[in-house]
Design a protein around this motif. Structure first.
Motif, PDB file in Angstrom:
ATOM      1  N   ASP A 169       0.835  -1.209   0.000  1.00  0.00           N
ATOM      2  CA  ASP A 169       0.000   0.000   0.000  1.00  0.00           C
ATOM      3  C   ASP A 169       0.865   1.252   0.000  1.00  0.00           C
ATOM      4  O   ASP A 169       0.527   2.246  -0.660  1.00  0.00           O
ATOM      5  CB  ASP A 169      -0.911   0.012   1.232  1.00  0.00           C
ATOM      6  CG  ASP A 169      -1.894  -1.147   1.228  1.00  0.00           C
ATOM      7  OD1 ASP A 169      -2.140  -1.694   0.137  1.00  0.00           O
ATOM      8  OD2 ASP A 169      -2.389  -1.509   2.315  1.00  0.00           O
ATOM      9  N   GLU A 175       2.225   1.813  -3.531  1.00  0.00           N
ATOM     10  CA  GLU A 175       1.161   2.298  -4.402  1.00  0.00           C
ATOM     11  C   GLU A 175       0.847   3.760  -4.085  1.00  0.00           C
ATOM     12  O   GLU A 175       0.523   4.555  -4.977  1.00  0.00           O
ATOM     13  CB  GLU A 175      -0.090   1.428  -4.228  1.00  0.00           C
ATOM     14  CG  GLU A 175       0.048   0.038  -4.849  1.00  0.00           C
ATOM     15  CD  GLU A 175      -1.250  -0.755  -4.769  1.00  0.00           C
ATOM     16  OE1 GLU A 175      -2.308  -0.144  -4.507  1.00  0.00           O
ATOM     17  OE2 GLU A 175      -1.188  -1.986  -4.953  1.00  0.00           O
ATOM     18  N   TYR A 176       0.988   4.120  -2.813  1.00  0.00           N
ATOM     19  CA  TYR A 176       0.811   5.512  -2.379  1.00  0.00           C
ATOM     20  C   TYR A 176       1.846   6.424  -3.044  1.00  0.00           C
ATOM     21  O   TYR A 176       1.561   7.568  -3.400  1.00  0.00           O
ATOM     22  CB  TYR A 176       0.910   5.545  -0.851  1.00  0.00           C
ATOM     23  CG  TYR A 176       1.020   6.905  -0.219  1.00  0.00           C
ATOM     24  CD1 TYR A 176      -0.090   7.748  -0.111  1.00  0.00           C
ATOM     25  CD2 TYR A 176       2.236   7.345   0.304  1.00  0.00           C
ATOM     26  CE1 TYR A 176       0.015   8.994   0.480  1.00  0.00           C
ATOM     27  CE2 TYR A 176       2.353   8.586   0.903  1.00  0.00           C
ATOM     28  CZ  TYR A 176       1.242   9.410   0.991  1.00  0.00           C
ATOM     29  OH  TYR A 176       1.347  10.646   1.582  1.00  0.00           O
ATOM     30  N   LYS A 201       3.546  -0.162  -8.397  1.00  0.00           N
ATOM     31  CA  LYS A 201       2.672  -1.314  -8.161  1.00  0.00           C
ATOM     32  C   LYS A 201       3.444  -2.602  -8.434  1.00  0.00           C
ATOM     33  O   LYS A 201       4.186  -2.705  -9.417  1.00  0.00           O
ATOM     34  CB  LYS A 201       1.441  -1.246  -9.069  1.00  0.00           C
ATOM     35  CG  LYS A 201       0.403  -2.328  -8.775  1.00  0.00           C
ATOM     36  CD  LYS A 201      -0.851  -2.095  -9.573  1.00  0.00           C
ATOM     37  CE  LYS A 201      -1.882  -3.195  -9.336  1.00  0.00           C
ATOM     38  NZ  LYS A 201      -2.328  -3.285  -7.940  1.00  0.00           N
ATOM     39  N   ALA A 234       3.276   2.961 -11.879  1.00  0.00           N
ATOM     40  CA  ALA A 234       1.864   2.631 -12.089  1.00  0.00           C
ATOM     41  C   ALA A 234       1.043   3.817 -12.588  1.00  0.00           C
ATOM     42  O   ALA A 234      -0.055   3.625 -13.136  1.00  0.00           O
ATOM     43  CB  ALA A 234       1.263   2.091 -10.786  1.00  0.00           C
TER      44      ALA A 234
END
Length: 766
Positions: A235, A238-239, A243, A268
């Protein structure tokens, strides 16, 4: 249970050393490390936390069980006894009756004897070392357990102790993924049940192993990128904008996403142009991420020291009493003396041989006592005795240096103080010195014709014994100062030369320059030389008075004066309190199927060529616009075929269980009594295969499958055992002399000259 991830040179080892309190004291360090709110100067971190190095440093002559047992004896049971007492008290208050089996186990681990601890057997089982428990560990020059097993011994050496904080550095090197999973899974149970702490550094953990961890610490370029629960690590990235692909191992993704060359493929946010995200930007982003904010709040809150149990942090420097530490070191030193008995037998044989030579050189019938010249001949014989006894101690240099790395590791881990290791080494060598000197003096004393008085005989024995002890201690001290075999041997040779020159025989005391007379007085050989001379020449055999116009001194006194020795007997106590390369024979290859035709000519085995390997010259010649790029190295491809390779070694003829009745190892003699008739232990069971030019082959298998054994056999590195089958190079039977010139073998053990740079090593090899 925390996993420490990071690329090589990212700072993993340095972080582990800092947290375990084992950083080099010469380094400049800022910041603070606390355990339960207590800083490191309030307890003993080396006894509270265990750092498990990525380097396997062990005494090669000891077995796996002996190595772990010694470690367990030195570390003791720690706080286990206090915790068990507390547990028993609470059980009585709550009227709880514990399970019988669990109760017996806990009492055995907390109060069991040091000689055979249940913890040792338990750790052997956990790490899968029970199958090789009574095999010697081995080293670069001594065949022992496999590299993967040696790595597990390094881990087990600290697990047998009572520490509850474990810092493990690359414990999976040389292990297959299945074994690594089992070890980490066992550690997970250990940490969760006993409420311990483990920070484990792994380079490329398998997904199954990765899932066992609770927390992840990702470090890069000396900065922590992420620290927190494993569930939130993806997470966070991705923040930031990266990804992990679905079928990509998370551990590999975490290490590659911070790398400049691999980061772009995980971008990503396709609507935004990619740019390299630096480590500093990752760190700043983590501080604003919810996991980072929560961790910052936790660190800002001081730890409540009242929650700390007194037994949690160790304040005692050593785990057991001084008496028990001495007993443990005595038993280990005695064991090593038995394992190295050949060295002591050879030294005794060497002394005997030289004693026989001296007896023939200075035979009694040719040794007269008529003049000062005869006294000089006797002094030469006595000088040879002192020199031989001193030289006999030089073997201590190599034996001490071989044990130094293990000593420094165990000393830094507070297994024992230096004196506990030095005293047994000195005391157990006393009987050997007595035996060696007795061998020498019994053979030479009366045959040469020294003074027949028994007191003189015993005094010479005492002088030579003290000389032997002095020499052994001196060379042990030189080894400890030099720390390197070449340096120590150089120091030892220079010291001996200085002692010889300034010892009073090569140059008499009256001939030594005033500027060097201090060397005469500090030379231990001078005291030995004067003592043995005075003992002989003041005896009744030399009491013949020689009248001269100025004096009427005895022949013995005149002989002493002629060489500048003392002429009176003083009592000097001098004690130093200082804590052949053979060419290896190749194993014999018994080729039952020589692959010869009926006329005896070797038949070549044709292997299909790979297309890519035949196109090299063609593709190099054809280039756009006639321009050539790159280069073509002259290289002749070879194929290797091996057929029905069987490698076996002789069965051990005895079992160490005779010396240790409590060990549970196999007894081969007992196996034979039960019907096992084989005399050899087969390690490779008829393996066949081929290596073709242009094909990259991976040799795979679990730990102890025989990978290293197969490569040793194919490379011609086996120096013992029996090899059956055929090995052919491009159809011709392999000849080791020529094969060594066309092959390279990169072994598992890294052996390099420590004083040259990487570039110099490669340049020399090239």
């Amino acid at each position: 249970m925390t996993l420490l991830l990071g690329l090589p040179s990212s700072g993993k080892t340095t972080l582990l050393l800092a947290l375990s309190g084992k950083l080099d004291p010469s380094l400049k360090v800022s910041g603070k490390v606390s355990y339960n709110g207590h800083e490191m100067n309030e307890f003993v971190p080396q006894r509270t936390a265990a750092y498990i190095s990525q380097h396997d440093v062990h005494i090669g002559e000891m077995t796996v069980r002996e190595t772990l047992t010694f470690s367990a004896r030195c570390q003791g049971v720690g706080s286990r006894y206090d915790l068990l007492s507390e547990l028993s008290r609470r059980e009585k208050e709550a009227k709880i009756k514990p399970d019988v089996d669990i109760d017996v186990y806990m009492k055995a681990t907390a109060t069991g004897g040091h000689e055979a601890s249940l913890v040792t057997d338990y750790v052997l089982k956990i790490l899968g070392l029970d199958i090789c428990a009574d095999t010697i560990v081995g080293n670069e020059m001594l065949r022992g357990i496999s590299g993967g097993q040696r790595k597990r011994v390094t881990t087990g050496e600290m697990l047998v102790g009572p520490t509850n904080a474990l810092f493990m550095d690359e414990i999976s090197t040389g292990l297959d993924s299945s074994t690594t999973f089992q070890i980490v899974n066992s550690l997970k149970q250990y940490v969760h049940i006993l409420n311990g702490t483990a920070l484990i550094s792994l380079l490329q953990p398998a997904p199954e192993t990765y899932e066992l961890f609770d927390d992840i610490v990702l470090i890069s370029d000396g900065e922590i990128v992420y620290q927190g629960p494993r569930e939130h690590v993806l997470d966070f990235f991705e923040y930031v904008g990266f990804k992990c692909p679905e079928r990509k191992a998370v551990a590999d993704f975490l290490q590659e996403v911070t790398s400049k060359k691999d980061q772009e493929q995980y971008w990503a946010r396709k609507e935004q142009p990619y740019r390299f995200i630096t480590i500093t930007e990752f760190v700043e982003a983590f501080q604003s991420f919810h996991v980072g904010r929560r961790m910052g709040d936790e660190l800002a809150t001081p730890f409540d020291k009242s929650l700390n149990h007194p037994a949690a942090l160790t304040t005692n420097k050593y785990g057991i009493s001084k008496k028990e530490l001495l007993k443990a070191n005595f038993s280990r030193e005695y064991l090593l003396m038995k394992r190295n008995s050949f060295v002591y037998i050879f030294k005794l044989f060497q002394l005997t041989l030289v004693a026989i030579i001296e007896m023939t050189l200075f035979l009694r019938t040719k040794m007269h006592r008529e003049s000062v010249y005869d006294g000089i001949v006797y002094s030469g014989a006595l000088f040879l005795s002192v020199v031989m006894i001193m030289f006999n101690g030089m073997a201590e240099i190599s034996m001490t240096i071989a044990k130094l790395p293990v000593y420094y590791k165990q000393r830094d881990n507070l297994f024992y103080p230096p004196w506990a290791c030095a005293i047994p080494n000195w005391i157990l060598k006393i009987p050997l010195s007595l035996l060696e000197v007795a061998d020498w003096i019994i053979l030479t004393y009366y045959v040469i014709g020294y003074d027949p008085n028994v007191c003189r005989f015993l005094k010479q024995y005492l002088v030579l014994f003290l000389t032997s002890q002095m020499a052994s201690s001196l060379f042990r001290a030189i080894a400890a100062i030099g720390r390197n075999l070449i340096v120590a041997n150089t120091f030892g040779s220079v010291a001996l030369l200085a002692f010889f020159v300034l010892g009073g025989f090569v140059l008499s005391r009256k001939d030594i320059n005033d500027g060097w007379i201090w060397g005469f007085w500090i030379s231990p050989m001078m005291y030995a030389q004067n003592a043995i001379m005075v003992n002989e020449f003041l005896g009744d055999s030399w009491n013949k008075v020689m009248f001269t116009p100025n004096s009427n001194k005895t022949l013995g006194v005149r002989s002493l004066e002629a060489r500048g020795f003392f002429t009176k007997a003083y009592c000097h106590v001098y004690v130093f309190s200082f804590g052949a390369a053979f060419e290896k024979q190749q194993a014999t290859i018994i080729d039952e199927s020589e692959g010869k035709t009926s006329n005896g000519i070797a038949q070549e085995v044709q292997l299909p060529r790979i297309e890519s390997s035949t196109r090299v010259s063609t593709s190099s010649n054809s280039s756009n616009n006639g321009k050539k790029k790159g280069m073509v190295l002259p290289f002749e491809p070879h194929s290797i075929t091996f057929d029905q390779i069987v490698y076996s070694v002789d069965m051990p003829q005895y079992s160490s269980s005779k010396n240790n009745p409590k060990s549970s190892n196999f007894n081969w003699q007992e196996m034979k009594n039960q019907g096992v008739v084989e005399d050899r232990l087969v390690l490779l069971k008829g393996v066949s295969g081929a290596f073709r030019p242009g094909v990259l082959t991976a040799l795979m298998g679990v730990s102890e499958a025989g990978k290293t054994t197969l490569m040793d056999v194919l490379a011609g590195r086996k120096t013992s055992g029996y090899i059956d089958g055929s090995i052919k190079i491009s159809g011709y039977s392999k000849k080791q002399e020529t094969f060594a010139r066309i092959s390279g073998y990169c072994e598992q053990t890294d052996i390099h000259s420590p004083h040259v740079t990487v570039y110099e090593s490669l340049l020399y090899s090239a």
